[in-house]
Design an enzyme around this catalytic site. Sequence first.
Site, mmCIF file in Angstrom:
data_model
loop_
_atom_site.group_PDB
_atom_site.id
_atom_site.type_symbol
_atom_site.label_atom_id
_atom_site.label_comp_id
_atom_site.label_asym_id
_atom_site.label_seq_id
_atom_site.Cartn_x
_atom_site.Cartn_y
_atom_site.Cartn_z
ATOM 1 N N GLY A 1 20.631 -75.944 47.425
ATOM 2 C CA GLY A 1 21.260 -75.721 48.719
ATOM 3 C C GLY A 1 22.357 -76.724 49.001
ATOM 4 O O GLY A 1 22.789 -77.478 48.129
ATOM 5 N N VAL A 2 22.809 -76.752 50.258
ATOM 6 C CA VAL A 2 23.941 -77.586 50.658
ATOM 7 C C VAL A 2 23.446 -78.798 51.416
ATOM 8 O O VAL A 2 22.471 -78.724 52.156
ATOM 9 C CB VAL A 2 24.907 -76.779 51.556
ATOM 10 N N GLY A 3 24.124 -79.944 51.258
ATOM 11 C CA GLY A 3 23.847 -81.100 52.091
ATOM 12 C C GLY A 3 23.539 -82.354 51.304
ATOM 13 O O GLY A 3 23.522 -82.368 50.073
ATOM 14 N N ASN A 4 23.291 -83.427 52.053
ATOM 15 C CA ASN A 4 23.074 -84.731 51.440
ATOM 16 C C ASN A 4 21.800 -84.790 50.611
ATOM 17 O O ASN A 4 21.759 -85.403 49.540
ATOM 18 C CB ASN A 4 23.046 -85.809 52.525
ATOM 19 N N GLY B 1 21.286 -68.524 52.401
ATOM 20 C CA GLY B 1 20.764 -67.851 51.214
ATOM 21 C C GLY B 1 19.428 -68.377 50.758
ATOM 22 O O GLY B 1 18.931 -67.964 49.702
ATOM 23 N N ASN C 1 21.910 -73.806 62.045
ATOM 24 C CA ASN C 1 22.963 -73.163 61.259
ATOM 25 C C ASN C 1 22.643 -71.703 60.938
ATOM 26 O O ASN C 1 23.461 -70.829 61.123
ATOM 27 C CB ASN C 1 23.189 -73.925 59.950
ATOM 28 N N GLU D 1 24.513 -70.596 44.955
ATOM 29 C CA GLU D 1 25.508 -70.042 45.871
ATOM 30 C C GLU D 1 26.669 -70.991 46.125
ATOM 31 O O GLU D 1 27.761 -70.544 46.477
ATOM 32 C CB GLU D 1 24.857 -69.630 47.194
#
Length: 501
Positions: A259-262, A379, A375, A285
Amino acid sequence: MSIPFITPQEAAEVINNGDTVATSGFTASGTPKVVTVALAEKAKALHEKGEPFKVNLFTGASTNDHVDGELARADAVNFRVPYQSHKDSRKSLNAEGGIEYSDLHLSHLSQDMRYGFYGDVDVAIIEATEMSPNGEVILGAGMGMTPTIAQMAKKVIIEYSSYYHNSFRGFHDNYIPADPPHRREIPIYKPNDRIGSPILKIDPAKIVGVVPSNASESIAPFTAPDELTSQIGHNITQFLVNELRAGRIPKEFLPIQSGVGNVANAVLYGLGESADIPEFVMYTEVIQDAVMKLMEEGKCKFASTCALTFSDDAMLRFMDNIDFFRDKVVMRPGEISNHPEVVRRLGLIAMNTALEADIFGNVNSTHVLGTKMMNGIGGSADFSRNAYLSIFSCPSIQKGGKISTFVPMVSHLDHSEHSVKILATEQGVADLRGKSPRQKAETIIENCVHPMYKQLMWDYLKLANKNGGHTPHYLPAAFALHQAFMETGDMLNADFAKFGV
């Protein structure tokens, strides 16, 4: 035919109140950057005259300040789908009378639009980095649902980006599956398989004009891994190493989704630094700065993605060395990058972030205190429900310990315990496979919950066990931690003694 160059303001005049507007891109990558700003200015001017102006906004995923920020501040969005992450958009959709927002799995929107569930697409705004007069387009750094909106839109506005000084030609894999009952299998059997065209063909008769743009994606670099996120990354890495040694992961390893992020970046860095994790490929993704570094180091051999979600500095480095990456990256539409059929076939190790989890393994990835949208689901469920291994990670506490990420019952459910195999925090890893609800609760409390909240969780489980049931709960106390936070600002003030513990 000749396609005219037009200004952003002229492009905005093509869009009418009530129109459904769809944009290219996925995250900030590949999204419009000048037409939507002009559209926001148009909305403001009309509002000052007392005239209504709002559009329905459809995007591949989150966008940037040029899209969600500008349009939200201009009160120019009536309906929004499927995912957003901008503070101004979030503020509006959580406010009464603000944006009407539908949270949706990212792999679903393109096909649902083609099925007619959302009506017509009036205008598509598509970023291109190359284009011919016959409508052959090379897209930018993100695909999203661009092939579908290019097909469906009544009118198309092209934002022609000159920001990139090298061509993205060859990186894209434009593909739209047939709709039921004619759909066949998605013929991807390994992450580097290509099934579509590097060129997107758009009917030139629909293209109303080309708008020049020289704006960057404006993506800030993620925070470097700190002690907490590094520990989460270490814990997940060590778990995967143990799975390899036990033979539960094939020795050649499996494709990674992240996934996205730190936290996600820290986990990838952890995998990259481990000598016990073999070289790997990704089917995901988005790819972030960490993936570029892993490719340069030879740890990540290939990545199938929907977007290059690189910080601006990293993107410039990517473009300067683009020939090195040409055989290492492919960009696909979101419905293919996230397609459940492909996810299950390839056997992905899916790693996503939880906002909140409960002691029975249910995960909330979208809502704060059950009501305030953060948010969206994105996905994560496309991958977790179908993965070989579904891993959710998060810090065990937030706000200096005033919030426990782990609670008796999640305040909003996105991923049920049926889809969650592994939970990880800086405290440790809870393996939930093959466990009953009580066993899951004991494992999570022991391995993932912060020490300052462990006794509260044990107290709740003791209370719930008295009530019995396959999944033990005592509903009057299930949201005691949330209630304590709303009343006092600190979940530690929850008191189960009043319920008989």
